[in-house]
Design an enzyme around this catalytic site. Structure first.
Site, PDB file in Angstrom:
ATOM      1  N   TRP A 152       0.863  -1.197   0.000  1.00 27.17           N
ATOM      2  CA  TRP A 152       0.000   0.000   0.000  1.00 27.17           C
ATOM      3  C   TRP A 152       0.889   1.234   0.000  1.00 27.17           C
ATOM      4  CZ3 TRP A 152      -4.724  -1.162  -1.167  1.00 27.17           C
ATOM      5  CH2 TRP A 152      -5.714  -0.165  -1.132  1.00 27.17           C
ATOM      6  N   ASP A 183      -0.340  10.998  -0.033  1.00 30.67           N
ATOM      7  CA  ASP A 183      -1.367  12.035   0.152  1.00 30.67           C
ATOM      8  C   ASP A 183      -2.711  11.447   0.567  1.00 30.67           C
ATOM      9  OD1 ASP A 183      -1.441  10.827  -2.488  1.00 30.67           O
ATOM     10  OD2 ASP A 183      -2.973  12.289  -2.997  1.00 30.67           O
ATOM     11  N   GLU A 198      -3.775   8.693  -1.471  1.00 30.47           N
ATOM     12  CA  GLU A 198      -2.943   7.487  -1.334  1.00 30.47           C
ATOM     13  C   GLU A 198      -2.093   7.192  -2.565  1.00 30.47           C
ATOM     14  OE1 GLU A 198      -5.310   4.712   1.456  1.00 30.47           O
ATOM     15  OE2 GLU A 198      -6.407   4.645  -0.436  1.00 30.47           O
ATOM     16  N   GLU A 199      -1.751   8.215  -3.329  1.00 30.61           N
ATOM     17  CA  GLU A 199      -1.139   7.947  -4.632  1.00 30.61           C
ATOM     18  C   GLU A 199       0.253   8.524  -4.828  1.00 30.61           C
ATOM     19  OE1 GLU A 199      -5.086   7.724  -7.446  1.00 30.61           O
ATOM     20  OE2 GLU A 199      -4.215   9.684  -7.042  1.00 30.61           O
ATOM     21  N   GLU A 229     -18.947   6.230  -3.776  1.00 34.95           N
ATOM     22  CA  GLU A 229     -17.782   7.124  -3.767  1.00 34.95           C
ATOM     23  C   GLU A 229     -17.808   8.140  -4.913  1.00 34.95           C
ATOM     24  OE1 GLU A 229     -13.826   5.522  -4.991  1.00 34.95           O
ATOM     25  OE2 GLU A 229     -13.299   5.921  -2.895  1.00 34.95           O
TER      26      GLU A 229
HETATM   27  C1  NOJ Z   1      -6.443   2.712  -4.149  1.00 32.69           C
HETATM   28  C2  NOJ Z   1      -6.604   4.048  -3.527  1.00 32.69           C
HETATM   29  O1  NOJ Z   1      -7.530   3.922  -2.521  1.00 32.69           O
HETATM   30  C3  NOJ Z   1      -7.035   5.106  -4.517  1.00 32.69           C
HETATM   31  O2  NOJ Z   1      -7.067   6.362  -3.917  1.00 32.69           O
HETATM   32  C4  NOJ Z   1      -6.109   5.110  -5.689  1.00 32.69           C
HETATM   33  O3  NOJ Z   1      -6.573   6.042  -6.647  1.00 32.69           O
HETATM   34  C5  NOJ Z   1      -5.975   3.719  -6.279  1.00 32.69           C
HETATM   35  N1  NOJ Z   1      -5.574   2.780  -5.264  1.00 32.69           N
HETATM   36  C6  NOJ Z   1      -5.005   3.699  -7.438  1.00 32.69           C
HETATM   37  O4  NOJ Z   1      -3.704   4.034  -6.988  1.00 32.69           O
HETATM   38  C1  NOJ Z   2      -9.538   6.151  -1.617  1.00 37.23           C
HETATM   39  C2  NOJ Z   2      -9.464   7.606  -1.320  1.00 37.23           C
HETATM   40  O1  NOJ Z   2      -8.647   8.224  -2.282  1.00 37.23           O
HETATM   41  C3  NOJ Z   2      -8.934   7.845   0.056  1.00 37.23           C
HETATM   42  O2  NOJ Z   2      -8.966   9.220   0.315  1.00 37.23           O
HETATM   43  C4  NOJ Z   2      -9.753   7.097   1.085  1.00 37.23           C
HETATM   44  O3  NOJ Z   2      -9.153   7.230   2.345  1.00 37.23           O
HETATM   45  C5  NOJ Z   2      -9.885   5.639   0.719  1.00 37.23           C
HETATM   46  N1  NOJ Z   2     -10.310   5.466  -0.646  1.00 37.23           N
HETATM   47  C6  NOJ Z   2     -10.914   4.938   1.629  1.00 37.23           C
HETATM   48  O4  NOJ Z   2     -12.165   5.552   1.485  1.00 37.23           O
END
Ligand code: NOJ
Ligand code: NOJ
Length: 433
Positions: A96, A155, A158-159, A391
C-alpha cells in the site's frame, strides 16, 4: 454513516470505509475516513438534543478512542503512519502507499476536539486518558506528527509520495490544537514543542502558493508514486481549508484566503470543462473530482469533493458576515464574479472592499449560499433512488460508481449541512431577528 461504524463482526469503534468487499475492497478502517467521520460525531455529541442520544454518541467516541489506541499499539509496517487497519484492529501489512501522514493528524484533531468537549463538562480524568502519553492516545499521534512532518508521505488520495499542502495543513492544525490541549492538561513542555513545529510547517506551506498559475500547488518535492498530475490542481487543497478551525489556528489559508479561493475557481473551471456531466444543459451545478488527471475508476467526480465545495462556500459566506467586509483582490476576482449575475459581474473590480451597505456585499453572500446549494443539488441529483451515496459519480452517465455507501460521503454531507445551518444563523442575526 452509522451503519458503517462498529459494524457487526468488527471491533467496537472501528469505521468501515464502505461495506464494499470487492472492486473495490473498502472493508478496512482508514485512519483518515474514520477521523473525519468521528469529527462529525463529536459535533453530534456536542449538540445532542437528548440524554439518550448523547450517551450513545459518547459510547461511540470512547470506542473509537479505544480502537485507535489499539491500532497505535499493534505495530504495523510504518507504525502510526499506517493508512489503514483491519476491522478487528490488527495491522494491514499488504502492499500500500505508506506512510500517509495526514491520518495521524486527522485522528489527533478529532480526539482533541472530543477531549475538549469532555473537559468542558468537567471530566478532566477522561480528558487525561484521551491525551495519553508518548506512544498512545492523542499525545502518541502528536509525537508522531511533530517528529515526522519533515518527511515525504502519501497524500489523502494514497497515490503520490511528496510534501503535500493538505497533509501539512492537517499536521499544523493538529499541533496547534494539541498545544492548546497540552497546556490545559498541564503538559507545557509538549505544548511549546508542538507549537514550534507548527510554526516551522507554516513556513513550508506558503511555498505551495504559485503566483504564476494563481493556484496553490497540492504537492512539492515528489519522491514516489503517480507522476502524471501535471496541473498541480487538487481538491485536497479545499479539504485543507474547510477542516474545523479553532481560534488557536488563526486564519492561515482559511476559507476566505484569496489563494484558496483562486484555487477553488481554477478547480471548478477545470472540472466544468473536464466532465461531460457538467456540460449538460440541465446540470444543477458543477460536479467536483479529486484532480483533473485522475484515472481511478475512470477518473470521475466525487461526492465528498462536491460536498467540500458546498462547505467551502457556506463557510466563506459565514466568515464574511462575521467580518462585515469582503476584500476583492486580483487573485480571487474570478471566483467572486462567478457568483454574480451577468449584470453585476462587471461592477466587481479588484481592489474593492465591500461592506453591508453596498448591495454587492449582500449579493456575494447570497451568491455563496446559492453556489453552495448548487453543489448539494448535484449530489442529490446523482444519489441512488434510495438516497445512498457511492464514492463517485460517473463522469458521463451521472450514475453512482465505485465503493457503495462510502462512510466519508455521509459525513461530508453532514458537515456541509452544519456549515449551511451556521450560515443561516448568521443571516438571521444580520437581519436582527
Ligand atoms: C487505491 C486508492 O484507494 C485510490 O485512492 C487510488 O486512486 C488507487 N488505489 C489507485 O492508486
Ligand atoms: C480512496 C481515497 O482516495 C482515500 O482518500 C480514502 O481514504 C480511501 N479510498 C478509503 O475511502
Amino acid at each position: 454513516m452509522f451503519a458503517n461504524v462498529s459494524p457487526e463482526g468488527a471491533a467496537p469503534g472501528s469505521v468501515a470505509a464502505s461495506p464494499s468487499r470487492e472492486n473495490p475492497n473498502y472493508w478496512y478502517n482508514w485512519k483518515r475516513d474514520a477521523a473525519l467521520t468521528m469529527s462529525e460525531i463529536v459535533a453530534l455529541y456536542r449538540t445532542a438534543p437528548d440524554a439518550k442520544r448523547k450517551k450513545a454518541y459518547l459510547k461511540t467516541l470512547l470506542d473509537y478512542a479505544a480502537y485507535a489506541r489499539g491500532v497505535q499499539g499493534a505495530g504495523g509496517l510504518t507504525g502510526i503512519g499506517e493508512p489503514k487497519s483491519n476491522m478487528d484492529g490488527t495491522p494491514f501489512n499488504g502492499p500500500w502507499g505508506r506512510p500517509q501522514d495526514d491520518g495521524p493528524a486527522e485522528e489527533a484533531s478529532t480526539l482533541i476536539s472530543f477531549a475538549a468537549a469532555i473537559l468542558a463538562e468537567g471530566r478532566r480524568d477522561v480528558a487525561l486518558q484521551l491525551y495519553g502519553d508518548f506512544t498512545a492516545g492523542i499525545k502518541g499521534d502528536l509525537e508522531y506528527v511533530s517528529h515526522h512532518w519533515q518527511q515525504t508521505s502519501f497524500d489523502v488520495w494514497e497515490e503520490v509520495k511528496a510534501h503535500h499542502f493538505d497533509t501539512g495543513m492537517a499536521q499544523r492544525a493538529a499541533l496547534l490544537d494539541g498545544a492548546g490541549l497540552a497546556r490545559k492538561l498541564g503538559d507545557p513542555g509538549a505544548a511549546d514543542w508542538y507549537e514550534s513545529q507548527a510554526r516551522l510547517i507554516e513556513a513550508k506551506l506558503v511555498d505551495h502558493w504559485d503566483q504564476r498559475t494563481n493556484t496553490i500547488r497540492a504537492e512539492l518535492g515528489r519522491s514516489g508514486g503517480l507522476d502524471y498530475k501535471s496541473s498541480g490542481l487538487d481538491t485536497a487543497v479545499i479539504l485543507a481549508a474547510i477542516r474545523p478551525r479553532t481560534p488557536g489556528q488563526g486564519d492561515l489559508f482559511s476559507v476566505v484566503d484569496k489563494r484558496v479561493l483562486a484555487t477553488a475557481q481554477a478547480l471548478k473551471e477545470a472540472f466544468r470543462a473536464g466532465y461531460a456531466l457538467n456540460r449538460r444543459a440541465d446540470a444543477p451545478g458543477v460536479a467536483i473530482g479529486r484532480y483533473p488527471e485522475d484515472k481511478y475508476f475512470g477518473g470521475n467526480p466525487w461526492v465528498l469533493g462536491t460536498d467540500a465545495f458546498a462547505q467551502l462556500y457556506f463557510m466563506a459566506a459565514c466568515e464574511y458576515l462575521r467580518r462585515g467586509t469582503i476584500v476583492v483582490e486580483a487573485e480571487d476576482l474570478a471566483f467572486f464574479r462567478d457568483l454574480l449575475s451577468d449584470a453585476d459581474r462587471g461592477r466587481l473590480k479588484a481592489g474593492m472592499t465591500l461592506t453591508p451597505p453596498d448591495d454587492l456585499f449582500g449579493k456575494v453572500v447570497a451568491g455563496l449560499k446559492e453556489g453552495g446549494d448548487a453543489y448539494l443539488r448535484v449530489v442529490r441529483a446523482h444519489a441512488n433512488p434510495d438516497g445512498s451515496l457511492s464514492e463517485q459519480i460517473d463522469r458521463d452517465s451521472g450514475y453512482m460508481t465505485s465503493a457503495r455507501d462510502l462512510t466519508w460521503n455521509y459525513a461530508s454531507v453532514l458537515t456541509a449541512l452544519d456549515a449551511r445551518d451556521a450560515l443561516d444563523r448568521a443571516l438571521q442575526l444580520q437581519k436582527g431577528i
